[in-house]
Design an enzyme around this catalytic site. Structure first.
Site, PDB file in Angstrom:
ATOM      1  N   GLY A 131       0.826  -1.218   0.000  1.00  0.00           N
ATOM      2  CA  GLY A 131       0.000   0.000   0.000  1.00  0.00           C
ATOM      3  C   GLY A 131       0.854   1.258   0.000  1.00  0.00           C
ATOM      4  O   GLY A 131       0.844   2.002   0.984  1.00  0.00           O
ATOM      5  N   SER A 133       1.654   3.343  -3.395  1.00  0.00           N
ATOM      6  CA  SER A 133       1.243   4.323  -4.415  1.00  0.00           C
ATOM      7  C   SER A 133      -0.156   4.865  -4.154  1.00  0.00           C
ATOM      8  O   SER A 133      -1.039   4.157  -3.659  1.00  0.00           O
ATOM      9  CB  SER A 133       1.256   3.679  -5.806  1.00  0.00           C
ATOM     10  OG  SER A 133       2.502   3.096  -6.070  1.00  0.00           O
ATOM     11  N   SER A 165      -1.443  -4.356  -6.203  1.00  0.00           N
ATOM     12  CA  SER A 165      -1.519  -5.708  -6.767  1.00  0.00           C
ATOM     13  C   SER A 165      -2.126  -6.658  -5.737  1.00  0.00           C
ATOM     14  O   SER A 165      -1.733  -6.646  -4.567  1.00  0.00           O
ATOM     15  CB  SER A 165      -0.124  -6.208  -7.147  1.00  0.00           C
ATOM     16  OG  SER A 165       0.496  -5.316  -8.031  1.00  0.00           O
ATOM     17  N   GLU A 249      12.392  -5.342  -1.276  1.00  0.00           N
ATOM     18  CA  GLU A 249      11.563  -5.529  -2.468  1.00  0.00           C
ATOM     19  C   GLU A 249      12.376  -5.539  -3.754  1.00  0.00           C
ATOM     20  O   GLU A 249      11.999  -6.173  -4.733  1.00  0.00           O
ATOM     21  CB  GLU A 249      10.510  -4.410  -2.537  1.00  0.00           C
ATOM     22  CG  GLU A 249       9.616  -4.484  -3.768  1.00  0.00           C
ATOM     23  CD  GLU A 249       8.519  -3.435  -3.813  1.00  0.00           C
ATOM     24  OE1 GLU A 249       8.270  -2.778  -2.786  1.00  0.00           O
ATOM     25  OE2 GLU A 249       7.914  -3.279  -4.887  1.00  0.00           O
ATOM     26  N   GLU A 369      14.110   5.938 -13.663  1.00  0.00           N
ATOM     27  CA  GLU A 369      14.564   7.314 -13.416  1.00  0.00           C
ATOM     28  C   GLU A 369      14.735   7.541 -11.919  1.00  0.00           C
ATOM     29  O   GLU A 369      15.718   8.139 -11.468  1.00  0.00           O
ATOM     30  CB  GLU A 369      13.552   8.329 -13.981  1.00  0.00           C
ATOM     31  CG  GLU A 369      13.503   8.403 -15.498  1.00  0.00           C
ATOM     32  CD  GLU A 369      12.688   7.271 -16.123  1.00  0.00           C
ATOM     33  OE1 GLU A 369      12.045   6.506 -15.380  1.00  0.00           O
ATOM     34  OE2 GLU A 369      12.722   7.141 -17.366  1.00  0.00           O
TER      35      GLU A 369
HETATM   36  C1  LIG Z   1       2.773  -4.154 -12.508  1.00  0.00           C
HETATM   37  C2  LIG Z   1       2.761  -3.098 -11.451  1.00  0.00           C
HETATM   38  C3  LIG Z   1       2.437  -3.457 -10.151  1.00  0.00           C
HETATM   39  C4  LIG Z   1       2.400  -2.462  -9.161  1.00  0.00           C
HETATM   40  N1  LIG Z   1       2.018  -2.853  -7.914  1.00  0.00           N
HETATM   41  C5  LIG Z   1       1.985  -1.930  -6.937  1.00  0.00           C
HETATM   42  C6  LIG Z   1       1.563  -2.294  -5.634  1.00  0.00           C
HETATM   43  O1  LIG Z   1       1.232  -3.460  -5.366  1.00  0.00           O
HETATM   44  N2  LIG Z   1       1.517  -1.347  -4.680  1.00  0.00           N
HETATM   45  C7  LIG Z   1       1.883  -0.049  -4.940  1.00  0.00           C
HETATM   46  O2  LIG Z   1       1.872   0.749  -3.997  1.00  0.00           O
HETATM   47  N3  LIG Z   1       2.242   0.351  -6.178  1.00  0.00           N
HETATM   48  C8  LIG Z   1       2.302  -0.553  -7.177  1.00  0.00           C
HETATM   49  N4  LIG Z   1       2.658  -0.176  -8.450  1.00  0.00           N
HETATM   50  C9  LIG Z   1       2.875   1.243  -8.714  1.00  0.00           C
HETATM   51  C10 LIG Z   1       4.308   1.633  -9.015  1.00  0.00           C
HETATM   52  O3  LIG Z   1       5.084   1.612  -7.830  1.00  0.00           O
HETATM   53  C11 LIG Z   1       4.268   3.021  -9.665  1.00  0.00           C
HETATM   54  O4  LIG Z   1       3.647   2.870 -10.925  1.00  0.00           O
HETATM   55  C12 LIG Z   1       5.626   3.618  -9.838  1.00  0.00           C
HETATM   56  O5  LIG Z   1       6.215   3.896  -8.612  1.00  0.00           O
HETATM   57  C13 LIG Z   1       5.555   4.911 -10.699  1.00  0.00           C
HETATM   58  O6  LIG Z   1       4.594   5.783 -10.173  1.00  0.00           O
HETATM   59  P1  LIG Z   1       3.474   6.421 -11.147  1.00  0.00           P
HETATM   60  O7  LIG Z   1       2.839   5.324 -11.927  1.00  0.00           O
HETATM   61  O8  LIG Z   1       2.598   7.290 -10.307  1.00  0.00           O
HETATM   62  O9  LIG Z   1       4.272   7.308 -12.181  1.00  0.00           O
HETATM   63  P2  LIG Z   1       4.835   8.797 -11.961  1.00  0.00           P
HETATM   64  O10 LIG Z   1       5.440   8.909 -10.623  1.00  0.00           O
HETATM   65  O11 LIG Z   1       3.734   9.750 -12.329  1.00  0.00           O
HETATM   66  O12 LIG Z   1       5.964   8.856 -13.040  1.00  0.00           O
HETATM   67  C14 LIG Z   1       5.699   9.058 -14.449  1.00  0.00           C
HETATM   68  C15 LIG Z   1       7.048   9.134 -15.170  1.00  0.00           C
HETATM   69  O13 LIG Z   1       7.793  10.271 -14.687  1.00  0.00           O
HETATM   70  C16 LIG Z   1       9.063   9.876 -14.212  1.00  0.00           C
HETATM   71  N5  LIG Z   1       9.431  10.666 -13.030  1.00  0.00           N
HETATM   72  C17 LIG Z   1       8.635  10.929 -11.956  1.00  0.00           C
HETATM   73  N6  LIG Z   1       9.319  11.663 -11.049  1.00  0.00           N
HETATM   74  C18 LIG Z   1      10.562  11.869 -11.564  1.00  0.00           C
HETATM   75  C19 LIG Z   1      11.725  12.527 -11.090  1.00  0.00           C
HETATM   76  N7  LIG Z   1      11.758  13.130  -9.892  1.00  0.00           N
HETATM   77  N8  LIG Z   1      12.827  12.521 -11.869  1.00  0.00           N
HETATM   78  C20 LIG Z   1      12.824  11.885 -13.080  1.00  0.00           C
HETATM   79  N9  LIG Z   1      11.741  11.250 -13.579  1.00  0.00           N
HETATM   80  C21 LIG Z   1      10.623  11.224 -12.832  1.00  0.00           C
HETATM   81  C22 LIG Z   1       8.904   8.401 -13.828  1.00  0.00           C
HETATM   82  O14 LIG Z   1      10.147   7.737 -13.891  1.00  0.00           O
HETATM   83  C23 LIG Z   1       7.934   7.902 -14.896  1.00  0.00           C
HETATM   84  O15 LIG Z   1       8.622   7.580 -16.076  1.00  0.00           O
HETATM   85  C24 LIG Z   1       2.704  -1.117  -9.464  1.00  0.00           C
HETATM   86  C25 LIG Z   1       3.031  -0.763 -10.781  1.00  0.00           C
HETATM   87  C26 LIG Z   1       3.062  -1.727 -11.764  1.00  0.00           C
HETATM   88  C27 LIG Z   1       3.384  -1.300 -13.170  1.00  0.00           C
END
Ligand SMILES: Cc1cc2nc3c(=O)[nH]c(=O)nc-3n(C[C@H](O)[C@H](O)[C@H](O)COP(=O)(O)OP(=O)(O)OC[C@H]3O[C@@H](n4cnc5c(N)ncnc54)[C@H](O)[C@@H]3O)c2cc1C
Length: 382
Positions: A131, A133, A165, A249, A369
């Site tokens: 928990g 994101s 997930s 992790e 990143e």
């Molecule tokens: C298959 C899968 C399973 C997952 N399971 C879980 C789960 O069980 N629990 C959970 O909590 N989360 C889960 N996630 C979420 C995952 O941790 C997030 O998708 C990830 O951390 C990216 O966050 P976001 O999707 O909000 O993208 P954003 O944070 O919005 O990022 C978008 C883009 O911007 C880039 N970016 C953002 N900030 C910066 C920065 N400061 N500098 C450079 N680049 C930057 C990122 O690298 C990315 O390319 C899962 C994701 C996937 C794909």
């Protein structure tokens, strides 16, 4: 510039003994459970498989005996995890609980949480989600807005998590929530709690992924009550808790073996007489795997020593998941085929499934990143 090391880690005899045992177990269990090697290994959810693996003593071997484990070093778990992934065992149900939630509770949970939850994790009948994101707070975890306020001997939580997930089939998740002011660093005022997903006040809603599967969820907290003894670590310690959890992790064999079944299938497809390019690429991927394996084993041994090798874990995940992304691309280049879920042959089907899943490999658990920013910080470069 600062430096960090990956000290060489030799797998102890008990890890190799566990490897032989789990191999024998998996061969027999395939007949009992009737499963075919799964292409998605650690995201294939099969509660019955986890129960059998737990009964056979292959889950949470690192927990103390009092909590259902064997007090074994992390490298024993490392060998078992490698074998489960290589065999394509459907080990996704217990994966998160064993990999990170259980170790967090063991290190930082209350006596009640340890007694009630850890033996069930080791038995393979207690599953966890993550928990972290939230909408608007993925990479920038410090921006979480789900809030807990004191209420008697516990806390009331309101807010939402996303991309969780398996929340629809797990028993618990560990949630990072805001309990106080963020402070100048933005890392203050955060706390982790163990959330019982069967309790009133928490609901889940499915999100379907690119491949059409339901693994993700949104999770909503509506005046959800969590007792204080389900806190992980101290009030306000959430940032250091979540950082330590991510070290568990990020660096295991699941960060470079997610598509191992595709690689095996590619090698089978090519057969015993590869051409020059096929041989070179298979050699290159095998060499990558060997290096990643050494780095990952090194992180496991550092965790064993009670360290929190955050930078090294970020590096393993960055390089390891980059490798995982490269495998289907290399396969497409050296062995042309028309991939499809119903295409003839294991290779074409594996390729189709992996192509759909591969984009997520470098996102889940933190994007490249973000990991590279952490590595730069660890090196003193930013
Ligand atoms: C298959 C899968 C399973 C997952 N399971 C879980 C789960 O069980 N629990 C959970 O909590 N989360 C889960 N996630 C979420 C995952 O941790 C997030 O998708 C990830 O951390 C990216 O966050 P976001 O999707 O909000 O993208 P954003 O944070 O919005 O990022 C978008 C883009 O911007 C880039 N970016 C953002 N900030 C910066 C920065 N400061 N500098 C450079 N680049 C930057 C990122 O690298 C990315 O390319 C899962 C994701 C996937 C794909």
């Amino acid at each position: 510039m600062q430096t960090f090391r990956f000290a060489g880690a030799r797998l102890p005899a008990e890890a190799e003994a566990a490897r032989a045992d789990v191999r024998a177990f998996l061969a027999k269990d395939r007949e009992i459970g009737g499963w075919e090697p799964h292409r998605t290994t650690w995201t294939s959810f099969d509660a019955a498989f986890s129960a059998r693996a737990g009964a056979a003593g292959f889950i949470a071997t690192g927990f103390p005996e009092a909590y259902g484990g064997k007090g074994a070093p992390m490298l024993v778990r490392f060998a078992i995890a490698e074998e489960m992934l290589a065999a394509g065992a459907p080990c996704g149900a217990h994966w998160v609980a064993e990999r990170q939630s259980g170790p967090q509770i063991l290190r930082h949970g209350s006596a009640r949480a340890k007694a009630e939850i850890l033996p069930r994790i080791a038995a393979g009948d207690c599953f966890f989600g993550i928990g972290m994101s939230e909408p608007g707070s993925g990479s920038d975890l410090a921006a979480v807005r789900t809030r807990a306020v004191r209420d008697g001997d516990g806390w009331r939580i309101n807010g939402a998590k996303i991309w969780t997930s398996n929340a629809h089939r797990a028993h618990y998740l560990i949630a990072l929530v805001r309990t106080g002011d963020a402070g100048a660093s933005r890392h203050a005022g955060l706390t982790q709690f163990v959330i019982d997903l069967s309790a009133p006040g928490v609901t889940t809603r499915p999100i379907h992924d690119l491949a059409g599967n339901h693994e993700f969820n949104e999770v909503f907290f509506d005046d959800f009550f969590v007792p204080d003894d389900m806190r992980v670590g101290g009030e306000g310690d959430g940032w250091s808790m979540v950082t330590a959890e991510l070290a568990f992790e990020r660096a295991g064999p699941d960060r470079y073996l997610s598509d191992i079944r595709l690689l095996v299938s590619l090698i089978d497809e090519i057969g015993a007489e590869p051409d020059r390019m096929e041989a070179a690429e298979i050699g290159r991927m095998t060499a990558h795997l060997a290096a990643l394996r050494r780095m990952s084993a090194s992180v496991s041994s550092m965790l064993d020593e009670g360290a929190s090798p955050v930078t090294q874990a970020a590096l393993v995940k960055d390089v390891g998941t980059g490798f995982e992304r490269m495998v289907p691309e290399t396969a497409r280049r050296i062995r042309r085929t028309e991939p499809g879920p119903d295409a003839p042959g294991d290779y074409a089907q594996s390729l189709a499934e992996t192509v759909l899943r591969a984009p997520s490999f470098t996102l889940r658990g933190g994007t490249q990143e973000i990991l590279r920013g952490m590595i730069a910080r660890g090196l003193g470069l930013r």
